[in-house]
Structures are given as structure tokens and as C-alpha cells.
Design a protein around this motif. Structure first.
Motif, PDB file in Angstrom:
ATOM      1  N   ALA A 174       0.600  -1.149  -0.020  1.00 42.83           N
ATOM      2  CA  ALA A 174       0.110   0.025  -0.083  1.00 42.83           C
ATOM      3  C   ALA A 174       0.715   1.182   0.117  1.00 42.83           C
ATOM      4  O   ALA A 174       1.778   1.230   0.739  1.00 42.83           O
ATOM      5  CB  ALA A 174      -0.824  -0.074   1.245  1.00 42.83           C
ATOM      6  N   ASP A 175       0.324   2.163  -0.809  1.00 42.03           N
ATOM      7  CA  ASP A 175       1.001   3.520  -0.505  1.00 42.03           C
ATOM      8  C   ASP A 175       1.248   4.268   0.766  1.00 42.03           C
ATOM      9  O   ASP A 175       0.158   3.972   1.523  1.00 42.03           O
ATOM     10  CB  ASP A 175       0.228   4.682  -1.633  1.00 42.03           C
ATOM     11  CG  ASP A 175       0.462   4.248  -3.033  1.00 42.03           C
ATOM     12  OD1 ASP A 175       1.417   3.763  -3.547  1.00 42.03           O
ATOM     13  OD2 ASP A 175      -0.459   4.451  -4.003  1.00 42.03           O
ATOM     14  N   LYS A 176       2.294   4.576   0.919  1.00 44.86           N
ATOM     15  CA  LYS A 176       2.481   5.292   2.526  1.00 44.86           C
ATOM     16  C   LYS A 176       2.254   6.981   2.285  1.00 44.86           C
ATOM     17  O   LYS A 176       2.988   7.486   1.261  1.00 44.86           O
ATOM     18  CB  LYS A 176       3.658   5.069   2.991  1.00 44.86           C
ATOM     19  CG  LYS A 176       3.855   5.864   4.404  1.00 44.86           C
ATOM     20  CD  LYS A 176       5.326   5.808   4.732  1.00 44.86           C
ATOM     21  CE  LYS A 176       5.759   4.290   5.116  1.00 44.86           C
ATOM     22  NZ  LYS A 176       7.085   4.327   5.657  1.00 44.86           N
ATOM     23  N   PHE A 177       1.335   7.598   2.701  1.00 45.21           N
ATOM     24  CA  PHE A 177       1.170   8.834   2.781  1.00 45.21           C
ATOM     25  C   PHE A 177       1.943   9.660   3.954  1.00 45.21           C
ATOM     26  O   PHE A 177       1.531   9.356   5.231  1.00 45.21           O
ATOM     27  CB  PHE A 177      -0.330   9.305   2.708  1.00 45.21           C
ATOM     28  CG  PHE A 177      -1.116   9.026   1.644  1.00 45.21           C
ATOM     29  CD1 PHE A 177      -1.276   9.828   0.503  1.00 45.21           C
ATOM     30  CD2 PHE A 177      -1.411   7.734   1.286  1.00 45.21           C
ATOM     31  CE1 PHE A 177      -1.693   9.659  -0.842  1.00 45.21           C
ATOM     32  CE2 PHE A 177      -2.323   7.059   0.115  1.00 45.21           C
ATOM     33  CZ  PHE A 177      -2.138   8.514  -0.966  1.00 45.21           C
ATOM     34  N   LEU A 178       2.796  10.546   3.934  1.00 47.23           N
ATOM     35  CA  LEU A 178       3.320  11.125   5.057  1.00 47.23           C
ATOM     36  C   LEU A 178       2.754  12.566   5.066  1.00 47.23           C
ATOM     37  O   LEU A 178       2.556  13.212   4.050  1.00 47.23           O
ATOM     38  CB  LEU A 178       4.604  11.629   4.685  1.00 47.23           C
ATOM     39  CG  LEU A 178       5.606  10.150   4.201  1.00 47.23           C
ATOM     40  CD1 LEU A 178       7.106  10.482   4.080  1.00 47.23           C
ATOM     41  CD2 LEU A 178       5.598   9.105   5.268  1.00 47.23           C
ATOM     42  N   ILE A 179       2.080  12.837   6.242  1.00 44.50           N
ATOM     43  CA  ILE A 179       1.387  14.197   6.438  1.00 44.50           C
ATOM     44  C   ILE A 179       2.405  14.888   7.504  1.00 44.50           C
ATOM     45  O   ILE A 179       2.704  14.835   8.412  1.00 44.50           O
ATOM     46  CB  ILE A 179       0.090  13.940   7.305  1.00 44.50           C
ATOM     47  CG1 ILE A 179      -0.738  13.254   6.309  1.00 44.50           C
ATOM     48  CG2 ILE A 179      -0.623  15.518   7.721  1.00 44.50           C
ATOM     49  CD1 ILE A 179      -2.288  12.907   7.054  1.00 44.50           C
ATOM     50  N   ILE A 180       2.676  16.181   6.883  1.00 42.48           N
ATOM     51  CA  ILE A 180       3.657  17.185   7.819  1.00 42.48           C
ATOM     52  C   ILE A 180       2.662  18.234   8.458  1.00 42.48           C
ATOM     53  O   ILE A 180       1.852  18.996   7.753  1.00 42.48           O
ATOM     54  CB  ILE A 180       4.454  18.005   6.658  1.00 42.48           C
ATOM     55  CG1 ILE A 180       5.148  16.895   5.661  1.00 42.48           C
ATOM     56  CG2 ILE A 180       5.354  18.898   7.373  1.00 42.48           C
ATOM     57  CD1 ILE A 180       5.915  17.382   4.699  1.00 42.48           C
ATOM     58  N   GLY A 181       2.669  17.971   9.710  1.00 49.19           N
ATOM     59  CA  GLY A 181       1.865  18.922  10.459  1.00 49.19           C
ATOM     60  C   GLY A 181       0.548  18.201  11.109  1.00 49.19           C
ATOM     61  O   GLY A 181      -0.078  17.496  10.560  1.00 49.19           O
ATOM     62  N   GLY A 182       0.822  18.265  12.420  1.00 40.20           N
ATOM     63  CA  GLY A 182      -0.258  17.520  13.424  1.00 40.20           C
ATOM     64  C   GLY A 182      -1.397  18.819  13.856  1.00 40.20           C
ATOM     65  O   GLY A 182      -2.013  18.367  14.937  1.00 40.20           O
ATOM     66  N   GLY A 183      -1.779  19.701  13.067  1.00 40.71           N
ATOM     67  CA  GLY A 183      -2.727  20.544  13.559  1.00 40.71           C
ATOM     68  C   GLY A 183      -4.130  19.923  13.054  1.00 40.71           C
ATOM     69  O   GLY A 183      -4.260  18.593  12.649  1.00 40.71           O
ATOM     70  N   ILE A 184      -5.404  20.859  12.969  1.00 38.75           N
ATOM     71  CA  ILE A 184      -6.435  20.608  12.574  1.00 38.75           C
ATOM     72  C   ILE A 184      -6.548  19.764  11.272  1.00 38.75           C
ATOM     73  O   ILE A 184      -6.929  18.580  10.940  1.00 38.75           O
ATOM     74  CB  ILE A 184      -7.623  21.681  12.724  1.00 38.75           C
ATOM     75  CG1 ILE A 184      -7.535  21.931  13.996  1.00 38.75           C
ATOM     76  CG2 ILE A 184      -8.773  21.017  11.922  1.00 38.75           C
ATOM     77  CD1 ILE A 184      -8.563  23.416  14.380  1.00 38.75           C
ATOM     78  N   ALA A 185      -5.888  20.437  10.368  1.00 38.00           N
ATOM     79  CA  ALA A 185      -5.989  19.742   8.966  1.00 38.00           C
ATOM     80  C   ALA A 185      -5.092  18.478   8.929  1.00 38.00           C
ATOM     81  O   ALA A 185      -5.553  17.449   8.341  1.00 38.00           O
ATOM     82  CB  ALA A 185      -5.134  20.841   8.045  1.00 38.00           C
ATOM     83  N   GLY A 186      -3.826  18.400   9.525  1.00 33.99           N
ATOM     84  CA  GLY A 186      -3.379  17.094   9.346  1.00 33.99           C
ATOM     85  C   GLY A 186      -4.152  16.153  10.262  1.00 33.99           C
ATOM     86  O   GLY A 186      -4.033  14.942   9.493  1.00 33.99           O
ATOM     87  N   LEU A 187      -4.476  16.311  11.254  1.00 35.86           N
ATOM     88  CA  LEU A 187      -5.128  15.192  12.172  1.00 35.86           C
ATOM     89  C   LEU A 187      -6.502  14.656  11.398  1.00 35.86           C
ATOM     90  O   LEU A 187      -6.638  13.670  11.432  1.00 35.86           O
ATOM     91  CB  LEU A 187      -5.547  15.818  13.647  1.00 35.86           C
ATOM     92  CG  LEU A 187      -4.354  16.180  14.405  1.00 35.86           C
ATOM     93  CD1 LEU A 187      -4.671  16.804  15.886  1.00 35.86           C
ATOM     94  CD2 LEU A 187      -3.456  14.924  14.625  1.00 35.86           C
ATOM     95  N   MET A 188      -7.278  15.682  10.900  1.00 33.55           N
ATOM     96  CA  MET A 188      -8.542  15.333  10.292  1.00 33.55           C
ATOM     97  C   MET A 188      -8.229  14.462   9.264  1.00 33.55           C
ATOM     98  O   MET A 188      -9.058  13.477   8.769  1.00 33.55           O
ATOM     99  CB  MET A 188      -9.123  16.495   9.755  1.00 33.55           C
ATOM    100  CG  MET A 188     -10.150  17.381  10.870  1.00 33.55           C
ATOM    101  SD  MET A 188     -11.701  16.419  11.167  1.00 33.55           S
ATOM    102  CE  MET A 188     -12.589  16.682   9.961  1.00 33.55           C
ATOM    103  N   THR A 189      -7.154  14.808   8.159  1.00 32.21           N
ATOM    104  CA  THR A 189      -6.954  14.263   7.035  1.00 32.21           C
ATOM    105  C   THR A 189      -6.427  12.774   7.349  1.00 32.21           C
ATOM    106  O   THR A 189      -6.636  11.972   6.733  1.00 32.21           O
ATOM    107  CB  THR A 189      -6.021  14.916   6.238  1.00 32.21           C
ATOM    108  OG1 THR A 189      -6.525  16.177   5.836  1.00 32.21           O
ATOM    109  CG2 THR A 189      -5.419  14.317   4.886  1.00 32.21           C
TER     110      THR A 189
END
Length: 384
Positions: free
Chosen positions: A2-17
Motif C-alpha cells: 500500500a502507498d504510504k502518505f506522509l502528513i507534515i503537521g499535526g494541527g486540525i488539517a493534518g489530524l482530520m486528514t
């Protein structure tokens, strides 16, 4: 694999996504620069579009339980407390929920799978090539993945690395925020107000647990030395002549917890996607807070991005489709928010009088129409 998605930032946008993608079976890692999660910040309001996004993820009931609701939306009043504009009929109004930002963050964190969030991880560089993406961390380590979702805020380092430096726009005013450990005395705790006056604006937003979130906005030059030196006592002196409960709420606030910052937005971008990288939240579209849409638009991003990733097998094409669906709506809301800030921040007495008179004469139907575009959103069709 499976593809791995790296999210940079743990604010509202990062956590929700992160939550949205995990619920749909995607592999996600979130990298946040903070060393620990604390209940910091002040309040945040959730409009119907934000609540719709939370509902899709099964989190709306928790926000309702930990927050406080105004079934009449937000009333705009003058210095004496007389209504300038509000939706008196609850059938015509949009309910707005208010919650402490730390409590919202806690709800989102608990909805993530354990081990998803990596704290103390400051990204200083982001690179991509045909085979994937790599995050270069401040401590010298490197993290590799297949795709990157950039959610590290208005001053995003990762955005600059991929899209180049994007211009920020100073809004012309500075803002103080705080939380008072009390509810307004002799006031409706189910009605949120924003006072527009000749000395600036003050918002009063009762939260749950007998706390009140407030903000005060004053016209100022960028990086004003005088306003940087403001203490809570200066705000009490400035706004003490405004209607109650403004003085009481300010005086009930811990002066050591005062938060201040100049207000900027991001000049609307033409695209949020480039190859294996996509921007969301403030990293993509930081806007002034005048419509209370910063967090809500980040929540829309999470759902709409997830939807395109589910519908389109090619991730880069899904990123591009997301960008095309969001750019136009975001630009309209960003510019509308900026315009409202200019109107709200007028301070000349005669001009304020004329503004208030015109707003009082505007029919409720016109007010409702202004909000319909923002609040009545179909998240399943790209958020339009």
C-alpha cells in the motif's frame, strides 16, 4: 504494498486528514514539530460545513458534547450592545458550535490509530522524485514515503520547498485572544456576539465548562511596537467603555495566558498540487478569521481529498482533481473574509454609524444568502 502518505503537521488539517484516510484504509504517518501535546490556545468555532465534515468521520457528537452551541449563529452588535445584524429566527439561522481548541485536538487525536502521530519531528526540507518523497528532519534523520500531504501552516517550510515562496498579506490589524474562567454574567450563554466599535472589535464566545473564549482586534501597522507591549490591562482600558460583559470577561482572564498575533492571510494560490505533493489547511489557504472558516475549510479539505483518493486510482491525478475542486471556492471565501475584516475594522465614528445603519436595513434573507455558499456544502461532490 500500500502507498504510504506522509502528513507534515499535526494541527486540525493534518489530524482530520489522517483520520479520514485511515478510515478508508490508507497508510498514514503524521509528523508534528511539537514535542508534546498540551491543552493550549483559545477557542474555535465550528460552522455547519465543519460540523458536516466531522459528522462524516463520526466525530460530530463528541464536539457537540464537549462544546457549546449558539442556535442563532453570531450576533454583531455595536459598542452599546445594540444589534447591528443577527438572525433572530432560529429557523433562519445556522447553529455555530464553539469548543476549546485543545479539546478539539484531543478528540481528533483519540480518533487516530496509535502510533500515527510522531512528535518532535520538525521538517526542514521536502523533496520528491519519480519513486517517492523524502522528508529531511531537523535532527538529520530522513523519512521516506510515496506521497506527501503538507499541513504545516501559513509559514509552511514544505510548501516553500515545492511551490516556491508564496506571498503573505498583512490584513491591517492585530488580535489578542484569551479564555476567561467564567461565563458572562446576566448574558445568554447560547448566543455568541461580536462587537464592532470605534476602538476595534471584541468577540465573546461562551464555551462549555463555564469558560468564555474572547478575542479583541485593533487596527495597527505590521509589527507595531506599541501593540506588542499591550498587556491585558491595556485591553481593559481600551474596551472597558463597551457594553458588558466585555469588561467582566477581560478582567476574569489570566493575563499570563494572553495570546497576540498580527493577522495575515495567504494570497490565493492557483494550485495546491504538484506531483506527489498536495497542500491542505493553512499551508494551502490561510485566511483571516473574520468568517471563522480556517478550521472548517481544513476539515473540508480532509473529506474532499479522501473522496478523490478513493475515486481515482492514480494518486497524482487525485491530488490534481482535489486542487481543481478547491481553488475556486477557497479564493472566494478568502477574499470575502478579507473584505469583511476591512468593513468590520472601520473606526471613524461617522463611517461606523453609516455602516451600522446600512447593515441594520439589510433583510435577513440577504444575510442568509451570504452564508449559504459557505455553509451549505456538498462534500461528496468536491465541496461546491
Amino acid at each position: 504494498m500500500a502507498d504510504k502518505f506522509l502528513i507534515i503537521g499535526g494541527g486540525i488539517a493534518g489530524l482530520m486528514t489522517g483520520i479520514a484516510l485511515q478510515q478508508s484504509g490508507f497508510s498514514v504517518e503524521i509528523y508534528e514539530q511539537a514535542e508534546e501535546i498540551k491543552r493550549v490556545g483559545a477557542g474555535i468555532t465550528m460552522a455547519p460545513n465543519g460540523m458536516s465534515a466531522l459528522e462524516i468521520l463520526g466525530l460530530a457528537d463528541q464536539v457537540k458534547a464537549m462544546g457549546n452551541v449558539s442556535s442563532k449563529g453570531i450576533a454583531i452588535v455595536d459598542e452599546a450592545g445594540k444589534a447591528i445584524t443577527k438572525l433572530d429566527d432560529e429557523k433562519s439561522a445556522f447553529s455555530i458550535y464553539a469548543i476549546h481548541r485543545g479539546d478539539l485536538q484531543g478528540i481528533l487525536l483519540h480518533a487516530l490509530k496509535e502510533g500515527t502521530l510522531r512528535l518532535g519531528s520538525r521538517c526542514r526540507d521536502l523533496v520528491q522524485n519519480a519513486s517517492g518523497v523524502a522528508l529531511q528532519m531537523e535532527d538529520g534523520s530522513e523519512v521516506r514515503g510515496d506521497y506527501a500531504i503538507v499541513a504545516d501552516g501559513i509559514h509552511s517550510v514544505a510548501r516553500s520547498r515545492i511551490f516556491g515562496k508564496q506571498p503573505l498579506r498583512y490584513a491591517g490589524y492585530t488580535c489578542w485572544r484569551g479564555v476567561a474562567k467564567t461565563w458572562p454574567k446576566d448574558a445568554d450563554t447560547k448566543l455568541f456576539t461580536e462587537t464592532w466599535g470605534t476602538k476595534g472589535r471584541v468577540g465573546i464566545v461562551p464555551l462549555a465548562n463555564q469558560e468564555t473564549y474572547w478575542f479583541a482586534v485593533v487596527g495597527a501597522s505590521e509589527n507595531s511596537i506599541a501593540h506588542q507591549a499591550y498587556e491585558l490591562s491595556h485591553l481593559v482600558e481600551r474596551f472597558g467603555s463597551y457594553h458588558q460583559p466585555i469588561r467582566d470577561i477581560l478582567e476574569a482572564t489570566n493575563p499570563d495566558k494572553l495570546i497576540r498575533g498580527d493577522i495575515f492571510d495567504l494570497e490565493p494560490m492557483k494550485s495546491f498540487a504538484k506531483g506527489r505533493v498536495v497542500l491542505i489547511g493553512d499551508a494551502a489557504h490561510a485566511m483571516t478569521p473574520n468568517l471563522g472558516q480556517g478550521g472548517c475549510q481544513a476539515m473540508e479539505d480532509a473529506i474532499i481529498l479522501r473522496n478523490y483518493l478513493k475515486k481515482i486510482d492514480n494518486v497524482e491525478l487525485a491530488f490534481e482533481a482535489f486542487s481543481q475542486a478547491r481553488v475556486g471556492r477557497i479564493k472566494k471565501i478568502t477574499e470575502r473574509s478579507r473584505l469583511i475584516g476591512k468593513v468590520a475594522q472601520l473606526e471613524a465614528p461617522f463611517v461606523c454609524k453609516v455602516r451600522n445603519m446600512g447593515m441594520r436595513l439589510a433583510p435577513v434573507s440577504a444575510q442568509r444568502k451570504q452564508l449559504d455558499y459557505i455553509y451549505d456544502v456538498d462534500l461528496d461532490s468536491g465541496g461546491v
